[in-house]
Design an enzyme around this catalytic site. Structure first.
Site, PDB file in Angstrom:
ATOM      1  N   ASP A 176     -31.767  17.151  36.544  1.00  0.00           N
ATOM      2  CA  ASP A 176     -32.388  15.831  36.714  1.00  0.00           C
ATOM      3  C   ASP A 176     -33.531  15.914  37.727  1.00  0.00           C
ATOM      4  OD1 ASP A 176     -32.954  13.178  36.282  1.00  0.00           O
ATOM      5  OD2 ASP A 176     -31.281  12.401  37.470  1.00  0.00           O
ATOM      6  N   LYS A 224     -33.429  10.002  23.755  1.00  0.00           N
ATOM      7  CA  LYS A 224     -32.905   9.640  25.077  1.00  0.00           C
ATOM      8  C   LYS A 224     -32.983   8.123  25.227  1.00  0.00           C
ATOM      9  CE  LYS A 224     -32.205   9.329  29.610  1.00  0.00           C
ATOM     10  NZ  LYS A 224     -33.049   9.944  30.641  1.00  0.00           N
ATOM     11  N   HIS A 234     -37.878  15.850  34.649  1.00  0.00           N
ATOM     12  CA  HIS A 234     -38.963  14.869  34.551  1.00  0.00           C
ATOM     13  C   HIS A 234     -40.210  15.538  35.130  1.00  0.00           C
ATOM     14  CE1 HIS A 234     -36.170  11.387  33.856  1.00  0.00           C
ATOM     15  NE2 HIS A 234     -35.348  12.174  34.535  1.00  0.00           N
TER      16      HIS A 234
END
Length: 445
Positions: free
Chosen positions: A305, A149, A64
Site C-alpha cells: 500500500d 478496484k 500508488h
C-alpha cells in the site's frame, strides 16, 4: 555440445516449489532454462551467488505511483525505481489518479507511460464506479489490467462506491477477482466529530474496527450471493481476520507490512501524521490477530500500500494531513527482519509475495522459480544488517516511517526477465518494464 545460457547464477540457496537448497539457476531469453549444476563455460555471464538466497521475484499487488495528475508526490519512474531498489520485480498500481483510471483510454495511457519507462514489470487496476459498470467485463480483461478496484470507503481520490445497490451492480459484472478498500462510509461520516484536531492518534478512533468490519461483511455477503471472488485489501482488524476465516471460498485477504510492524499508540507518538494511513494502524491486540492470520493462512498475500505524500502534505495539522506512507522499497527488508526474528518462515514469505499473488490473480509465468517461467528473481542476504535511512528511499517524497530502524535481511539484487536491474544498491540496467500478463486475459507481448 552442452547447452549454453545467457546467465547462470551459481551457488545460491534457491527457494522454490521443491523447498530450499543450494543449486544453480540458468537463464536464457529472459526465462528460467535450468535448475541444477552448471559450469561457467555454459554461460555468457556468471554471477557468484555464494552465501546469497534467491527468491522468486517479489510482486507488490498494491502501490500508488500517483501518475497522472499527482506527480509532485511520485510518478511511474520514481515509484518503480523504489520498487527495484528494494527487491520488488512487479507491481500492481492503483486507479485513484487524476484523471481516474476508469476507462479503456486512461488504462491504455498508463500502460503506454509505463512501457520501458518503469524499472519493474507492472499492471494497473481499473476503478469500478457506478458510471462504468456496463464496461467492466471489457475493462477487467484489457492488456495491462490487474482487475477492478473498488473503494467502499473514501480515501485519496474520488473513487467511492458506498451503497450496496451500486456495489451489487459492479459485483454482478465481474469475472475476475476484484480488490476492495473496506471501510463503511456512512459510519465514517457519523464519527467525524471524534477526530481531535492536531492529534493523529485519534485517527483509529474515528476509523474504528467496526467501520472496517461492517464494510467487509457487506462485501462478503454480496459476493457470496452472486458467486464472485473478492479480495479484501490492507486488513487492519482482528475482527475481520476472525470473520474472513469463515469465508475463504469467496474472499482472499491482503496484509501490509505497516500493520504487521507498526503499532499504536507508539507509532503516533514517534511519527505523528507520518503514521497516518487508511485504514489506520491499530493497537497490539489487532496486530497480534493479523499475525495469527498470517500463521493460519487467512492472510493470502502481502501488499505494501505504498502511498507517498510530500513532507508539506504530511505536516498539515491533523485531520488536514494526508493519509498514506511509503512502503514498496521497504517491503522486503522489513518482512525479512520478521523472518530473522522467527515470526514467519522464508517459505511463507515467498508464498505471501510471489506464489500467492500469482495464484490469486492468475498471473502468467511469474511467481515461481521453475523452467519456462520469467526469470524474475529477488536475491537477498539473510545475514546482512542495515539501517533504513530516508536518504536511501528512491521515492520522490524521500521519506520512510522506518528511518533509523535496523533490520536483518536485505535485497542485494533484482532480476527481471533475466536482466540484472539492481545489484548491490545500484541501478545497472536501463528501465525495461513491461505489462504483466494474466491467464484470464492472455495476449501476445
Amino acid at each position: 555440445m552442452p547447452e549454453t545460457f545467457d546467465l547462470v547464477l551459481k551457488g545460491g540457496e534457491v527457494v522454490n516449489q521443491d523447498g530450499s537448497g543450494q543449486r544453480d539457476l540458468a537463464i536464457r531469453d529472459g526465462k528460467i532454462a535450468g535448475i541444477g549444476l552448471f559450469s561457467p563455460e555454459q554461460a555468457a555471464e556468471t554471477i557468484d551467488a555464494t552465501g546469497l538466497t534467491i527468491l522468486p521475484g517479489v510482486i507488490d499487488t498494491q502501490v500508488h505511483f500517483r501518475e497522472p495528475g499527482l506527480t509532485h508526490k511520485e510518478d511511474l519512474e520514481t515509484g518503480s525505481r523504489a520498487a527495484v531498489m528494494g527487491g520488488v520485480t512487479a507491481v500492481f498500481e492503483m486507479p485513484n489518479t487524476n484523471p481516474l483510471t476508469t476507462s479503456a483510454e486512461t488504462l491504455a495511457a498508463k500502460v503506454a507511460a509505463g512501457h520501458h519507462r518503469m524499472h519493474c514489470d507492472f499492471a494497473f487496476f481499473v476503478g469500478g464506479t457506478a458510471e462504468n459498470v456496463d464496461d467492466i467485463p471489457t475493462l477487467e480483461r484489457l492488456p495491462g489490467a490487474a482487475g477492478i478496484k473498488v473503494f467502499i470507503g473514501s480515501s485519496t481520490g474520488n473513487l467511492l462506491v458506498e451503497d450496496d445497490h451500486n456495489l451489487e451492480r459492479i459485483l454482478k459484472k465481474l469475472s475476475r477477482r476484484a480488490s476492495f478498500h473496506c471501510e463503511d462510509e456512512p459510519r465514517l461520516r457519523e464519527r467525524m466529530n471524534l477526530r481531535v484536531p492536531g492529534d493523529p492518534s485519534s485517527h483509529p478512533v474515528w476509523r474504528d474496527a467496526i467501520t472496517a468490519l461492517k464494510a467487509t461483511e457487506r462485501l462478503v455477503t454480496l459476493a457470496r450471493k452472486h458467486g464472485k471472488r473478492v479480495h479484501v485489501l490492507h486488513i487492519s482488524t482482528g475482527e475481520e481476520i476472525r470473520y474472513l476465516a469463515h469465508h475463504k471460498d469467496v474472499a482472499s485477504v491482503e496484509a501490509t507490512p505497516h500493520h504487521l510492524t507498526l503499532v499504536a499508540p507508539d507509532c503516533y507518538q514517534r511519527l505523528g501524521t507520518y503514521a497516518q494511513m487508511n485504514p489506520p494502524v491499530r493497537d497490539a491486540s489487532h496486530q497480534a490477530i493479523i499475525w495469527e492470520g498470517v500463521r493460519t493462512g487467512v492472510i493470502d498475500i502481502l501488499g505494501s500500500d505504498h502511498a507517498p505524500h510530500t513532507h508539506e502534505e504530511k505536516h498539515h495539522a491533523y485531520p488536514g494531513s494526508h493519509s498514506g506512507m511509503t512502503g514498496v522499497q521497504t517491503l522486503v527488508c522489513t518482512m525479512l527482519d520478521h523472518v530473522s526474528k522467527g515470526k514467519l518462515s522464508l517459505e511463507r514469505f515467498v508464498d505471501l509475495t510471489s506464489a500467492g499473488p500469482a495464484r490469486l490473480f492468475n498471473i502468467a509465468a511469474k511467481g515461481r522459480i521453475a523452467e519456462g517461467y520469467d526469470a524474475d528473481l529477488t536475491v537477498v542476504d539473510l545475514k546482512r544488517r542495515e539501517t533504513i535511512r530516508n536518504n536511501w528511499i528512491a521515492s520522490r517524497c524521500g521519506w520512510t516511517p522506518y528511518d533509523g530502524v535496523e533490520v536483518q535481511g536485505w535485497a542485494v539484487g533484482t532480476l527481471i526477465r533475466g536482466s540484472r536491474v539492481m545489484w548491490e544498491g545500484e541501478l545497472v540496467t536501463p528501465s525495461q518494464g513491461e505489462a504483466v500478463r494474466f491467464g484470464d486475459a492472455l495476449k501476445a507481448r
